[in-house]
Design a protein around this motif. Structure first.
Motif, PDB file in Angstrom:
ATOM      1  N   GLY A  78       0.784  -1.221   0.000  1.00  0.00           N
ATOM      2  CA  GLY A  78       0.000   0.000   0.000  1.00  0.00           C
ATOM      3  C   GLY A  78       0.817   1.272   0.000  1.00  0.00           C
ATOM      4  N   ASN A  79       2.130   1.157   0.082  1.00  0.00           N
ATOM      5  CA  ASN A  79       2.983   2.336   0.141  1.00  0.00           C
ATOM      6  C   ASN A  79       3.805   2.535  -1.132  1.00  0.00           C
ATOM      7  OD1 ASN A  79       3.888   4.635   1.428  1.00  0.00           O
ATOM      8  ND2 ASN A  79       5.592   3.597   2.404  1.00  0.00           N
ATOM      9  N   HIS A  80       3.913   1.506  -1.957  1.00  0.00           N
ATOM     10  CA  HIS A  80       4.695   1.574  -3.185  1.00  0.00           C
ATOM     11  C   HIS A  80       3.749   1.795  -4.373  1.00  0.00           C
ATOM     12  CE1 HIS A  80       7.343  -0.603  -0.455  1.00  0.00           C
ATOM     13  NE2 HIS A  80       8.352  -0.197  -1.222  1.00  0.00           N
ATOM     14  N   SER A  81       4.136   2.699  -5.295  1.00  0.00           N
ATOM     15  CA  SER A  81       3.321   2.921  -6.490  1.00  0.00           C
ATOM     16  C   SER A  81       3.375   1.682  -7.372  1.00  0.00           C
ATOM     17  CB  SER A  81       3.805   4.153  -7.248  1.00  0.00           C
ATOM     18  OG  SER A  81       5.106   3.940  -7.734  1.00  0.00           O
ATOM     19  N   LEU A  82       2.538   1.631  -8.395  1.00  0.00           N
ATOM     20  CA  LEU A  82       2.459   0.445  -9.246  1.00  0.00           C
ATOM     21  C   LEU A  82       3.778   0.172  -9.952  1.00  0.00           C
ATOM     22  CD1 LEU A  82       0.702  -1.813 -10.343  1.00  0.00           C
ATOM     23  CD2 LEU A  82      -0.043  -0.268 -12.153  1.00  0.00           C
ATOM     24  N   PHE A  83       4.451   1.203 -10.425  1.00  0.00           N
ATOM     25  CA  PHE A  83       5.726   1.041 -11.124  1.00  0.00           C
ATOM     26  C   PHE A  83       6.863   1.561 -10.250  1.00  0.00           C
ATOM     27  CE2 PHE A  83       2.477   1.484 -14.421  1.00  0.00           C
ATOM     28  CZ  PHE A  83       2.628   0.258 -15.038  1.00  0.00           C
ATOM     29  N   HIS A  84       6.909   1.150  -9.011  1.00  0.00           N
ATOM     30  CA  HIS A  84       7.890   1.634  -8.052  1.00  0.00           C
ATOM     31  C   HIS A  84       9.286   1.133  -8.403  1.00  0.00           C
ATOM     32  CE1 HIS A  84       9.380   3.101  -4.219  1.00  0.00           C
ATOM     33  NE2 HIS A  84      10.012   1.941  -4.078  1.00  0.00           N
ATOM     34  N   ASN A  85      10.247   2.036  -8.347  1.00  0.00           N
ATOM     35  CA  ASN A  85      11.655   1.698  -8.552  1.00  0.00           C
ATOM     36  C   ASN A  85      12.377   2.154  -7.291  1.00  0.00           C
ATOM     37  OD1 ASN A  85      14.378   1.646  -9.214  1.00  0.00           O
ATOM     38  ND2 ASN A  85      14.037   2.338 -11.307  1.00  0.00           N
ATOM     39  N   SER A  86      12.906   1.226  -6.543  1.00  0.00           N
ATOM     40  CA  SER A  86      13.497   1.563  -5.247  1.00  0.00           C
ATOM     41  C   SER A  86      14.732   2.446  -5.366  1.00  0.00           C
ATOM     42  CB  SER A  86      13.844   0.294  -4.480  1.00  0.00           C
ATOM     43  OG  SER A  86      14.786  -0.473  -5.205  1.00  0.00           O
TER      44      SER A  86
END
Length: 100
Positions: A78-86
């Motif tokens: 719930g905290n990371h966007s759909l295309f999250h790049n760390s």
């Protein structure tokens, strides 16, 4: 919009070339002489800029107007966007630990 006399002449030549049998040959030559080398130059420029680019994470600045979460994302934690790049996308409390 007013065009310069040279631009009008070039427009007439290219328009005339497209209206008869020599037009195909003219556009084929323009493609191989101008377009393809232009694409090659752009690709070389992008490659060289990519090689010179620093791969370090930018400093995290917790601006209050960025990364506002009014509700959780419907996937993952719930905290990371759909295309999250760390490496490039920070969470509201900062970047994740990098494994590089």
């Amino acid at each position: 919009m007013s065009l310069s006399p040279a631009a009008l002449a070039a427009r007439r030549v290219l328009a005339a070339a497209s209206s008869h049998e020599g037009g195909v040959r003219t556009w084929k030559i323009l493609t191989f002489v101008l377009a393809l080398p232009g694409v090659g130059v752009c690709m070389a420029n992008a490659y060289m800029k990519g090689q010179a680019h620093s791969h370090e994470q930018p400093e995290f600045v917790p601006y209050p107007h960025l990364r506002i979460r009014t509700k959780k994302f419907p996937w993952g934690d719930g905290n990371h966007s759909l295309f999250h790049n760390s490496h490039t996308n920070a969470l509201p409390d900062g970047f994740e630990e990098s494994h590089h």
